[in-house]
Design a protein around this motif. Sequence first.
Motif, PDB file in Angstrom:
ATOM      1  N   GLU A   1      11.683  -4.337   3.378  1.00  0.00           N
ATOM      2  CA  GLU A   1      12.464  -5.121   2.423  1.00  0.00           C
ATOM      3  C   GLU A   1      11.520  -5.931   1.549  1.00  0.00           C
ATOM      4  O   GLU A   1      10.464  -6.372   2.006  1.00  0.00           O
ATOM      5  CB  GLU A   1      13.407  -6.085   3.142  1.00  0.00           C
ATOM      6  CG  GLU A   1      14.453  -5.405   4.011  1.00  0.00           C
ATOM      7  CD  GLU A   1      15.321  -6.415   4.749  1.00  0.00           C
ATOM      8  OE1 GLU A   1      16.418  -6.032   5.182  1.00  0.00           O
ATOM      9  OE2 GLU A   1      14.889  -7.584   4.876  1.00  0.00           O
TER      10      GLU A   1
ATOM     11  N   THR B   1       7.925 -11.528  -1.252  1.00  0.00           N
ATOM     12  CA  THR B   1       7.957 -11.438   0.207  1.00  0.00           C
ATOM     13  C   THR B   1       8.277 -10.009   0.610  1.00  0.00           C
ATOM     14  O   THR B   1       9.286  -9.440   0.175  1.00  0.00           O
ATOM     15  CB  THR B   1       8.999 -12.392   0.804  1.00  0.00           C
ATOM     16  OG1 THR B   1       8.690 -13.725   0.404  1.00  0.00           O
ATOM     17  CG2 THR B   1       8.992 -12.314   2.323  1.00  0.00           C
TER      18      THR B   1
ATOM     19  N   ARG C   1       8.849  -7.576   3.989  1.00  0.00           N
ATOM     20  CA  ARG C   1       9.106  -7.622   5.427  1.00  0.00           C
ATOM     21  C   ARG C   1       9.171  -6.203   5.978  1.00  0.00           C
ATOM     22  O   ARG C   1       9.940  -5.377   5.475  1.00  0.00           O
ATOM     23  CB  ARG C   1      10.406  -8.364   5.746  1.00  0.00           C
ATOM     24  CG  ARG C   1      10.394  -9.813   5.313  1.00  0.00           C
ATOM     25  CD  ARG C   1      11.758 -10.472   5.493  1.00  0.00           C
ATOM     26  NE  ARG C   1      12.085 -10.700   6.892  1.00  0.00           N
ATOM     27  CZ  ARG C   1      13.000 -10.036   7.579  1.00  0.00           C
ATOM     28  NH1 ARG C   1      13.689  -9.074   6.998  1.00  0.00           N
ATOM     29  NH2 ARG C   1      13.236 -10.334   8.846  1.00  0.00           N
TER      30      ARG C   1
ATOM     31  N   GLN D   1      10.104  -4.421   9.412  1.00  0.00           N
ATOM     32  CA  GLN D   1      10.742  -4.691  10.706  1.00  0.00           C
ATOM     33  C   GLN D   1      10.934  -3.385  11.459  1.00  0.00           C
ATOM     34  O   GLN D   1      11.227  -2.341  10.869  1.00  0.00           O
ATOM     35  CB  GLN D   1      12.092  -5.378  10.483  1.00  0.00           C
ATOM     36  CG  GLN D   1      12.796  -5.786  11.770  1.00  0.00           C
ATOM     37  CD  GLN D   1      14.008  -6.667  11.501  1.00  0.00           C
ATOM     38  OE1 GLN D   1      14.359  -6.922  10.348  1.00  0.00           O
ATOM     39  NE2 GLN D   1      14.656  -7.142  12.550  1.00  0.00           N
TER      40      GLN D   1
ATOM     41  N   ARG E   1       2.115 -12.871   8.490  1.00  0.00           N
ATOM     42  CA  ARG E   1       2.515 -13.448   9.778  1.00  0.00           C
ATOM     43  C   ARG E   1       3.420 -12.460  10.503  1.00  0.00           C
ATOM     44  O   ARG E   1       3.921 -11.504   9.908  1.00  0.00           O
ATOM     45  CB  ARG E   1       3.213 -14.794   9.596  1.00  0.00           C
ATOM     46  CG  ARG E   1       4.484 -14.751   8.781  1.00  0.00           C
ATOM     47  CD  ARG E   1       5.050 -16.158   8.549  1.00  0.00           C
ATOM     48  NE  ARG E   1       6.346 -16.134   7.871  1.00  0.00           N
ATOM     49  CZ  ARG E   1       6.500 -16.053   6.562  1.00  0.00           C
ATOM     50  NH1 ARG E   1       5.430 -15.982   5.773  1.00  0.00           N
ATOM     51  NH2 ARG E   1       7.705 -16.042   6.023  1.00  0.00           N
TER      52      ARG E   1
ATOM     53  N   HIS F   1       6.526 -12.046  13.762  1.00  0.00           N
ATOM     54  CA  HIS F   1       7.497 -12.681  14.659  1.00  0.00           C
ATOM     55  C   HIS F   1       8.139 -11.604  15.527  1.00  0.00           C
ATOM     56  O   HIS F   1       8.406 -10.488  15.074  1.00  0.00           O
ATOM     57  CB  HIS F   1       8.588 -13.411  13.881  1.00  0.00           C
ATOM     58  CG  HIS F   1       9.684 -13.939  14.776  1.00  0.00           C
ATOM     59  ND1 HIS F   1       9.502 -15.029  15.592  1.00  0.00           N
ATOM     60  CD2 HIS F   1      10.955 -13.495  15.010  1.00  0.00           C
ATOM     61  CE1 HIS F   1      10.609 -15.255  16.275  1.00  0.00           C
ATOM     62  NE2 HIS F   1      11.503 -14.336  15.942  1.00  0.00           N
TER      63      HIS F   1
ATOM     64  N   VAL G   1       8.615  -8.174  13.440  1.00  0.00           N
ATOM     65  CA  VAL G   1       8.774  -8.331  11.998  1.00  0.00           C
ATOM     66  C   VAL G   1       7.456  -8.854  11.437  1.00  0.00           C
ATOM     67  O   VAL G   1       6.992  -9.930  11.835  1.00  0.00           O
ATOM     68  CB  VAL G   1       9.909  -9.313  11.637  1.00  0.00           C
ATOM     69  CG1 VAL G   1      10.037  -9.420  10.115  1.00  0.00           C
ATOM     70  CG2 VAL G   1      11.220  -8.873  12.252  1.00  0.00           C
TER      71      VAL G   1
ATOM     72  N   THR H   1       5.610 -10.117   8.005  1.00  0.00           N
ATOM     73  CA  THR H   1       5.990 -10.656   6.703  1.00  0.00           C
ATOM     74  C   THR H   1       4.750 -10.921   5.869  1.00  0.00           C
ATOM     75  O   THR H   1       3.856 -11.668   6.284  1.00  0.00           O
ATOM     76  CB  THR H   1       6.793 -11.958   6.855  1.00  0.00           C
ATOM     77  OG1 THR H   1       7.949 -11.712   7.671  1.00  0.00           O
ATOM     78  CG2 THR H   1       7.242 -12.477   5.500  1.00  0.00           C
TER      79      THR H   1
ATOM     80  N   SER I   1       3.441 -12.436   2.270  1.00  0.00           N
ATOM     81  CA  SER I   1       3.798 -13.288   1.129  1.00  0.00           C
ATOM     82  C   SER I   1       2.669 -13.206   0.111  1.00  0.00           C
ATOM     83  O   SER I   1       1.497 -13.434   0.453  1.00  0.00           O
ATOM     84  CB  SER I   1       4.000 -14.738   1.577  1.00  0.00           C
ATOM     85  OG  SER I   1       5.082 -14.833   2.483  1.00  0.00           O
TER      86      SER I   1
END
Length: 711
Positions: free
Chosen positions: A461, A470, A472, A474, A525, A527, A536, A538, A540
């Motif tokens: 995404e 951003t 992502r 996942q 990062r 998570h 996930v 991410t 930026s």
Amino acid sequence: METDQSSTSPSILLQDADGPGLPATEAGQLFRTIDWNTTPLGPQDAWPQSLRIALGVCLNSRFPMFVWWGPSLVNLYNDAYIPVLGKRHPTAFGRPARETWADIWDVVGPQAEQVMLEGRPTWNQDVLLVMERNGYPEDTYFTWSYSPIYDDDGSIGGLFCACQEETARVVAERERDRLIRQAQDAMQTLKTWFDQAPGFVALLKGPDFVFDMVNDAYLQLVGHRGIEGRPAFEALPDLRNQGYEELLQRVYVSGEPFIGRGLRLQVQESPGDDLRERYVDLIYQPVRNTDGAVTGIFAQGHDVTEQVLAVNALKEADQRKDEFLATLAHELRNPLAPIRQAVAVAKSPAADEARTAWALAVIDRQVSHMAVLLEDLLDVSRISRGRLHLRMQGVVLAEVVQAALEAVQPMIDAKGHHLAIALPEQPVRLVADPVRLAQVLSNLLSNAAKYTDAGGRITLEAHAGEGCLTLRVQDTGIGLSIDSQDEIFEMFSQVASALHRSEGGLGIGLALTKGIVELHGGSLRVHSEGLGHGSVFTVSLPLPAAEAVEAVEGGAGAAHPQPTTPADTPAPTQAPAASDGVEGAESAAEGTLVLVADDNADALDSLAALLELNGHRVVKARDGREALEIARRVRPRVAILDIGMPDLSGFEVARQIRASAWGATMPLVALTGWGQPEDARAALDAGFTHHLTKPVAPAVLGSLVRAVTAN
């Protein structure tokens, strides 16, 4: 005429090993092994009675003693004296004293001369001697006396010494006296020193260890609680059952100080909080009154948590480096195995044109794979040295995503994953290095594909707004523990649950990806809700104003060429005449039936082709579960298994084969890129008959197969 036997016969104190006088000690053993005829002391029969008696007392005593005898002061000592000598023992036994104690001879030499020449005994109490008995200069304190030993003719033949090392006591007493004097002479000065001391300081009074004085550093360590005037373990109940109460009691009762390094401490910042882990260097020094009785304890130390964690981090980094080197060897051996096997196939007189062409295609693919591994290593090195330069230009996000997908789509399709992509409706334009940004996305997508079981879901995404892009990625894969999330971007780091998955890896991909993102001025990062719950990642990135993109595009020049990706390489071709599964096994040439299992298609096909050229019948399996099923059905004569296979590892396949009646004695060969001694032990523990490290010479493998099937 009658002879005085007392002066010619050995003293009973120096009889042989079976006699009652010479002790069965280390010094006694040294005494027995020396040929005294070759020393300045000469044969024992000629030794004077006084020397024998002195040696008998010395060697049988448990108090540190020595005898120096003769003009060269030959050194003879007992076991209790050995710690004083340190590394000089056992060389010092039977050697001249001046040779042994050259570093302190300026102190002890004149005293020995006084005794030997004048017969005057000496007395020394708590004398400082700077000696190098353990390989480095150290301050030591000793109390000793030298006494003359007279020869049978009445002359002085040597000296006798009883000594006691006082270093610990003197140092402790001097520190104690210094603190007591400071407290008595200037209480206010002590209070100021307490408050301004670089480390934590506390004065504990009485058997209940009541806090009499504490400084700010101590209060900071224990969470700024009101502790003054209260017993230590009433004020700080969280310190109970950590060993500190017992240490304080021991110091208070014995009067001996305690010094600890890097002690683990769990303490609350305030009552009711969770315990936090700290590490401290600590001294507990007994405080005495004028009568010498212990009345309290002076506690001093430093919070060394950062230093301890740094040392632990270095140890962990060193361990990761070792793991990385082992993994690198594994990752390079894996492509080398099919290369070596394909070369053997191509060189075989029985290989036709089609088989030779297939072998060359295998070599080409595997060399390309090795080139990618080496390029990743070079990129990491360039980033660490600040030598990786970006070619920034105006790019469209959708084009970067498409380039990344071309690299990873074959892997995603091969594992049956569902990939969903959601990009903004309006084109997103940014300033970036398109090759490196595509590398970031392909790394994250391939990472998700690797560590997600077949049929998983991967989502990419993108959201743009407020000057930031951003991205992502996942997945529904193996997920990460809390500790792994903190470490996964470090060099050589691999998640323990992923190490033995068939896809492997060097443990540098995410470190490389993070470095590239940060060179773009962005951040990366991760998570995860925990193991088994997916991850996930991410990214930026800053979004420049439209004018900035246009300015870059205007002067960008030729676009940077896209890197070679797996999509650019030829699709794997099927090895000629190799049997997949049980089908085709019966039509193969007559010979030994061999099961070969490997999730690397080129490694599997090239090994199967090589075995078939050598007259064996081969059945192939592409994962552990298929290998076990085929083994149950066709009962091969020998099985050659890779270790890191999906579904079931080679270890588990071997264990299950061994557990069956039909496979209890089947020869099992582990053929793997993991070549450390512990890997071989693990293979044998799992039931393998042999452990071979890729790439194995075809002749060696052929000889092994013939040997294990000949019985």
